[in-house]
Design an enzyme around this catalytic site. Structure first.
Site, short mmCIF file in Angstrom:
data_model
loop_
_atom_site.label_atom_id
_atom_site.label_comp_id
_atom_site.label_asym_id
_atom_site.label_seq_id
_atom_site.Cartn_x
_atom_site.Cartn_y
_atom_site.Cartn_z
N GLN A 184 1.08 -1.19 -0.11
CA GLN A 184 0.07 -0.04 0.08
C GLN A 184 0.88 1.22 0.03
O GLN A 184 1.74 1.26 0.89
CB GLN A 184 -0.80 -0.05 1.29
CG GLN A 184 -2.07 0.98 1.16
CD GLN A 184 -3.00 1.20 2.37
OE1 GLN A 184 -2.16 1.25 3.53
NE2 GLN A 184 -4.04 1.13 2.04
N TYR A 192 -6.40 10.28 4.19
CA TYR A 192 -5.26 10.55 3.66
C TYR A 192 -5.14 11.49 2.31
O TYR A 192 -6.56 11.66 2.06
CB TYR A 192 -4.42 9.33 3.65
CG TYR A 192 -4.04 8.82 5.04
CD1 TYR A 192 -3.05 9.36 5.87
CD2 TYR A 192 -4.30 7.59 5.44
CE1 TYR A 192 -2.68 9.15 7.05
CE2 TYR A 192 -3.89 6.91 6.62
CZ TYR A 192 -3.31 7.66 7.57
OH TYR A 192 -3.00 7.28 8.86
N ARG A 239 -7.51 1.38 -2.49
CA ARG A 239 -8.39 1.29 -1.63
C ARG A 239 -9.05 2.67 -1.41
O ARG A 239 -8.62 3.77 -1.25
CB ARG A 239 -7.63 1.21 -0.17
CG ARG A 239 -8.55 1.09 1.05
CD ARG A 239 -7.84 0.20 2.25
NE ARG A 239 -8.33 -0.78 2.37
CZ ARG A 239 -8.32 -1.32 3.83
NH1 ARG A 239 -7.86 -0.63 4.73
NH2 ARG A 239 -9.06 -2.46 4.05
C1 LIG Z 1 -3.56 -1.87 13.58
C2 LIG Z 1 -4.10 -1.35 12.36
C3 LIG Z 1 -3.54 -0.60 11.36
C4 LIG Z 1 -4.21 -0.27 10.27
N1 LIG Z 1 -3.46 0.24 9.09
C5 LIG Z 1 -3.91 0.40 8.08
C6 LIG Z 1 -3.08 0.82 7.05
O1 LIG Z 1 -1.80 0.95 6.99
N2 LIG Z 1 -3.85 1.11 5.69
C7 LIG Z 1 -5.13 0.96 5.69
O2 LIG Z 1 -5.77 1.20 4.57
N3 LIG Z 1 -5.84 0.51 6.87
C8 LIG Z 1 -5.24 0.42 7.66
N4 LIG Z 1 -6.12 -0.17 8.76
C9 LIG Z 1 -7.60 -0.50 8.67
C10 LIG Z 1 -7.68 -1.99 8.14
O3 LIG Z 1 -6.92 -2.34 6.99
C11 LIG Z 1 -9.23 -2.46 8.20
O4 LIG Z 1 -9.66 -1.33 7.00
C12 LIG Z 1 -9.93 -1.94 9.41
O5 LIG Z 1 -9.37 -2.32 10.37
C13 LIG Z 1 -11.40 -2.59 9.28
O6 LIG Z 1 -11.40 -4.08 9.18
P1 LIG Z 1 -11.46 -4.79 10.44
O7 LIG Z 1 -12.91 -4.59 11.08
O8 LIG Z 1 -11.48 -6.33 9.72
O9 LIG Z 1 -10.61 -4.63 11.40
C14 LIG Z 1 -5.49 -0.64 10.17
C15 LIG Z 1 -6.06 -1.23 11.01
C16 LIG Z 1 -5.52 -1.68 12.20
C17 LIG Z 1 -6.40 -2.63 13.37
#
Ligand SMILES: Cc1cc2nc3c(=O)[nH]c(=O)nc-3n(C[C@H](O)[C@H](O)[C@H](O)COP(=O)(O)O)c2cc1C
Length: 338
Positions: free
Chosen positions: A100, A170, A218
């Site tokens: 990403q 972002y 994304r």
């Molecule tokens: C610790 C953590 C770091 C994350 N870092 C990013 C990231 O670098 N880029 C991004 O697009 N989303 C990031 N996210 C969002 C996740 O990719 C995801 O979209 C979000 O947690 C929802 O999914 P979930 O309900 O399965 O956790 C992050 C989420 C978590 C928990």
């Protein structure tokens, strides 16, 4: 039906199943580089060949676009050896992999980067108290080129492709949202203009990396405010999110990865668990490229239902995989046995 275990073509590549490891910032780099600890983390999460597509956490494409301490750089060629080791880990574990690539825009902080903060418009102060400079056309062109160079580094390191970070507030998300983009030039106004920067990046990346390199986006598909289910008044609407996806496909994107917009990854109060499947389903109907979705997906039944309903072509789970490195393996086993 076992759809979760079926292969899927994304651009020029084929993933062996429909499970995605979504990008998750580890906050663990030192000197902007991958550490052994970060490499081990990715090795552990993708062990067992259960993840069809792994997406590496957001890496910054330009120094002023660094979002937070501990974020990894893809802004210069010195990043390539670390990326290469990481690509090898994914491939040894049977996953296809994307990096990403991101610019934090007005969410960056001068205190972290030591550089001026850039944004689509200059009228909204960020959480750290910086007032962003409205980007000139030269800034837009320079950063478009940074995205293309970053993608080329990912290609040189052996990744199948990149994911443009266009969600969670972002830079690209700021351009897409009418709440942050008040420009009067060709990058502001109707959604066709607000998604122009994304499309410029896609075209520049395609030019730099060739026809076979996978370009995912994304997409923060609507501006759901914190604590609320419906899009914010005056923010990115679902209709414009769907229109943006169509334009991204026309610009050359190979995959749309649906998430939340300006206000982040949550959508409180969404009835049911998979919180972005209503909007991913609308996007899937409007485009012919594959669509991935994340958001409170935790069980194999949920994964299979999302695919069977045609709400998305791929499913990702961040929190579940973060908590339990065996999560994907368990999903595969349950489907195989079910
Ligand atoms: C610790 C953590 C770091 C994350 N870092 C990013 C990231 O670098 N880029 C991004 O697009 N989303 C990031 N996210 C969002 C996740 O990719 C995801 O979209 C979000 O947690 C929802 O999914 P979930 O309900 O399965 O956790 C992050 C989420 C978590 C928990």
């Amino acid at each position: 039906m076992k759809l979760l275990l079926s292969p899927l073509k994304i651009g020029s590549i084929t993933v062996h199943n429909r499970l995605v490891m979504p990008p998750m910032a580890t906050f663990k780099s030192t000197d902007d580089r991958f550490t052994e600890q970060v490499l081990d983390y990715y090795k552990e999460k993708t062990d067992g060949a259960a993840i069809g597509l792994a997406i590496v956490e957001h890496c910054f494409v330009s120094p002023e676009g660094k979002a937070h301490p501990g974020q990894i750089s893809i802004a210069e060629d010195g990043a390539i050896p670390g990326l290469k080791r990481l690509a090898d880990i994914f491939h040894a574990n049977g996953s296809k992999a994307l990096v990403q690539i991101s610019h934090a825009g007005a969410q960056a902080s001068a205190a972290v980067t030591g550089l001026p903060v850039l944004g689509a418009s200059s009228d909204v102060m960020n959480r750290q108290g910086d007032v962003p400079q409205e980007m000139t056309l030269d800034d837009i062109h320079r950063i478009t080129a940074c995205f293309a160079s970053a993608a080329l580094r990912a290609k040189e390191a052996g990744f199948e492709g990149i994911e443009l970070h266009g969600a969670h507030g972002y830079m690209l998300s700021q351009f897409l949202s009418p709440l942050r983009n008040h420009r009067t030039d060709e990058y502001g106004g109707p959604v066709e203009n607000r998604v122009r920067f994304h499309c410029d990046c896609i075209k520049a990346i395609r030019e730099a990396t060739g026809p076979d390199f996978v370009i995912a986006v994304r997409l923060g598909a609507a501006d759901y405010p914190r604590g609320e289910c419906e899009p914010a008044e005056g923010g990115l609407t679902e209709e414009d999110g769907v229109r943006a996806a169509v334009l991204l496909e026309q610009a050359g994107a190979d995959l749309i990865d649906v998430s939340g917009g300006l206000f982040g990854t949550e959508r409180a109060g969404y009835p049911g668990l998979a919180m972005f499947t209503d909007i991913s389903a609308k996007i899937k109907k409007a485009v012919s490229i594959p669509v991935a979705v994340v958001g409170r997906i935790t069980t194999s039944d949920q994964c299979e239902a999302i695919l069977e309903n045609g709400d998305a072509d791929m499913v990702g789970a961040a929190a579940a995989l973060l908590k339990d490195s065996d999560w994907a393996k368990k999903m595969v086993k349950e489907i195989e046995e079910g």
